[in-house]
Each structure stands twice: as C-alpha cells, then as structure tokens.
Write an enzyme that holds these catalytic residues in place. Sequence first.
Site, mmCIF file in Angstrom:
data_model
loop_
_atom_site.group_PDB
_atom_site.id
_atom_site.type_symbol
_atom_site.label_atom_id
_atom_site.label_comp_id
_atom_site.label_asym_id
_atom_site.label_seq_id
_atom_site.Cartn_x
_atom_site.Cartn_y
_atom_site.Cartn_z
ATOM 1 N N LYS A 118 0.855 -1.174 0.000
ATOM 2 C CA LYS A 118 0.000 0.000 0.000
ATOM 3 C C LYS A 118 0.895 1.229 0.000
ATOM 4 O O LYS A 118 2.031 1.212 0.491
ATOM 5 C CB LYS A 118 -0.944 0.023 1.207
ATOM 6 C CG LYS A 118 -0.302 0.204 2.574
ATOM 7 C CD LYS A 118 0.091 1.609 3.005
ATOM 8 C CE LYS A 118 -1.065 2.585 2.870
ATOM 9 N NZ LYS A 118 -0.608 3.977 3.272
ATOM 10 N N THR B 102 5.466 6.325 2.938
ATOM 11 C CA THR B 102 4.313 5.833 3.690
ATOM 12 C C THR B 102 3.803 4.641 2.938
ATOM 13 O O THR B 102 2.885 4.736 2.146
ATOM 14 C CB THR B 102 3.188 6.856 3.778
ATOM 15 O OG1 THR B 102 3.665 7.927 4.542
ATOM 16 C CG2 THR B 102 2.021 6.301 4.550
ATOM 17 N N ASN C 292 -4.734 16.176 0.633
ATOM 18 C CA ASN C 292 -3.936 16.352 1.847
ATOM 19 C C ASN C 292 -4.340 17.587 2.647
ATOM 20 O O ASN C 292 -3.990 17.722 3.815
ATOM 21 C CB ASN C 292 -2.447 16.398 1.493
ATOM 22 C CG ASN C 292 -1.930 15.015 1.182
ATOM 23 O OD1 ASN C 292 -1.710 14.222 2.095
ATOM 24 N ND2 ASN C 292 -1.787 14.688 -0.094
#
Length: 404
Positions: free
Chosen positions: A176, A187, A399
């Site tokens: 992911k 991330t 974001n």
Amino acid sequence: MVKYDKFLPVPGFKAAGLHCGIKKNKSKKDLSIIYSEKKAISAATFTTNKVKAAPVQINMENIKNENTQAIVINSGNANACTGKKGFDDAMEMTLTTAKELDLSSNEVLVASTGIIGVSMPMDKIIPGITKGVSLISNDGFDHAAEGILTTDSSTKTVSVEFTIDGKNIIISGMAKGSGMIHPNMATMLGFILTNASISKKMLQKALSHSVKDSFNMISVDGDTSTNDMVIILANESANNNTINLEDKNYIKFKKALGIVTVELAKMIAGDGEGATKLIEVNLSGSKTKEDAKLCAKSIITSNLVKSAFFGGDANWGRILCSMGYSGGDFNPEYVNIFFEGENGKIQLVKDGMGLSFDEDLAKKILLEDYIKIIVDLKDGKYSAKAWGCDLSYDYVKINGAYRT
C-alpha cells in the site's frame, strides 16, 4: 520466470481482511492478518524517519527472532506519536494475534497506517483480530490486500513463479502507498511471501538489496513516513536446497524478488495521491552508481518537474536543474535528455544544450499516462532508475483535508 499482475497464493500461507470499525465507511476493510502454517524465516527493512511508530519499534525487535508466523495489519490509524499507550496497544495487537493462533508474541509482527497522533480504537481492533483469525483461508489474500489500504485507489499485488533445484518457487507481494512517499522508504507497507528455503542472512541480504533499487527509488511528495516497512516471510515449503550462499540459486532468487519489489514500487508511484501519470527516470552513463541514483532521485522528487509533467509542458530545464543540486557528480556539458512514450521518442537536450524539437510530439508524449525521462550523462558505465508521478491540484485537495 513468469510474472503475474496478481497475488498468487503461496503454499502454506493463509490470510484474511475485514472491516473492524477503524474506518467510518463500513464498505472499506481496515484490518488484515497474514499467517504461515509453519514457522517462517523473516526479514525486513524499516523507515529511516527518526520518528518511528510503535509497530516499527516492536518489529525492529521481533524481526531479530529467527522465525515469524503471523503479521497483523490495520489501516486508518498509524499509531504514531501516541506515547506509551500506543506502544502498549501495538503490543496488545501482537499478544491477541498470538493467543488466537497459539503462537508466541515475538513470532507476530504488527503494522499500522493512517492518521498520526490518534489513539488506537482497541475496543474495535481486538474483536476484529479475533474475527479475522476465524476468517483466514488460502483464498483470503485479495481481502488482506484491501485491508491495508488508505488513500490508495486500488490494491497493489504481484507474483513471480520460477524454479530452483527443480522445485516450484513462488514469490508474491502486496503493498500500500499513495501519499507521504519519498526515497529511503515512504508511507508504504509491503508484505512479501515465498515458499523458498533460504537462510535468514541471505533473505535479509536479498531484501535489502532489492529495496535499494525499488522502494528507495520512488517519490510522490518528498515526505518520508513514520510507519513504512517491507516484510518478507519464507516458509521453506518448496523443499529446495536451502540457499545459504551467494550462489546461482541466490542470484536467481534475488532477481525474482527484484521483479516483485520493482513492480510494487511502480504501482505505488503511479498511484500517488492525485496523480494522473507514472513517470520513470532512466539514467545512464554515470561515473558511479551513487551518482546515478542521486541524479535520478532528484529528478523524480522535483516539484517543478512533476508540475510540468502534469501540465504537459516540455520544460527540460527543470530536469537539468534538479540534477545540478542533487549532489551527484556529472558534467552538464555532456548531458543528453529524451522523453519517450507510446507516441514515440524525442530528444530535447544534446551535450547540455536545448535542441529545436517538435512541440506537438512532445505534448502527445507528456499527455500519456506512463512517460520515461531518459538521461545519458555520457561519462561512465553506471545507471539507475527511479519512479514517481506528476503533481496535480487533487494532491493538495486530498492532503488539505486528510485528517478530517
């Protein structure tokens, strides 16, 4: 060696994915469990961020054990910057998983991804683990691949099948990652399974090498996460002669693992938050490997380069500029730069100077969804590849309201 754009089940492994209540949307899975029916050799790489989430801290200790038999993963909450309670919560996740599977807690690894600084909803997670264990099966990997996602637009899976000593070997991976992606991991979470017989030392060596040329060569936004990790488990069920030396079998295994990690890395780069296209930098002719990597990563990280690609603007000056501040050694007067896509290949720079080029062809290439920036430094034999995406308006939208 055959590559599959899906997760091919690996003999001896089971998995499950479900919604336990971390995410508000009940249609989205947020908890996954991966289980090896026998003790598996394990190896891992972790974030270089000084601020490390609780699961990373626990795994850095547990991975020192020779064997791992389960991984529990949640999405929607990073369990980062949550103090002692966060550490205790991550530990409770390993203890609960171990109890449900009749394992030792140090045989369980834990991973979390999502919002930073929010306490874990353990009243949902603990019952979720119990339910998840009851659901694990040979066919549960697609659900597990869903359960690890956050802002990803789709699951990311790939498998490679080949033979060693006449035995059928499978390496399958899921990952992911969409935002907060930058070289030296991102991330991102990556989980790779194989039935190969290989020593822990050689498995770690192969993984570390593969990560350097794959996950460490992608960038979406320049941010390195608190939670990222790549874990590989080898359950040795193929019964090939154990790989414990850097021999031809090790090289074959490492090549196959490299295919898996590169393909997963490209999927992450292409699925960057708000991205409309995947960009590959293919740089050659460098004096050293390190110089090649520095230049390639600097290009793919540049927000000005990424913005130009979003707008379909053949602004090659930004590419040369980004190489100039990369720290890589090269002679600007030697550099050639090309763009390549399905519509063709076009040279924009020769010997460090701009050429007169077909703007219409350049525009057609830049509007494609997979574009290669080809750079030849003409100063050596080393090369490097890096992957990223364009920077769109939607990245800011996503974001700007990620927490809320």
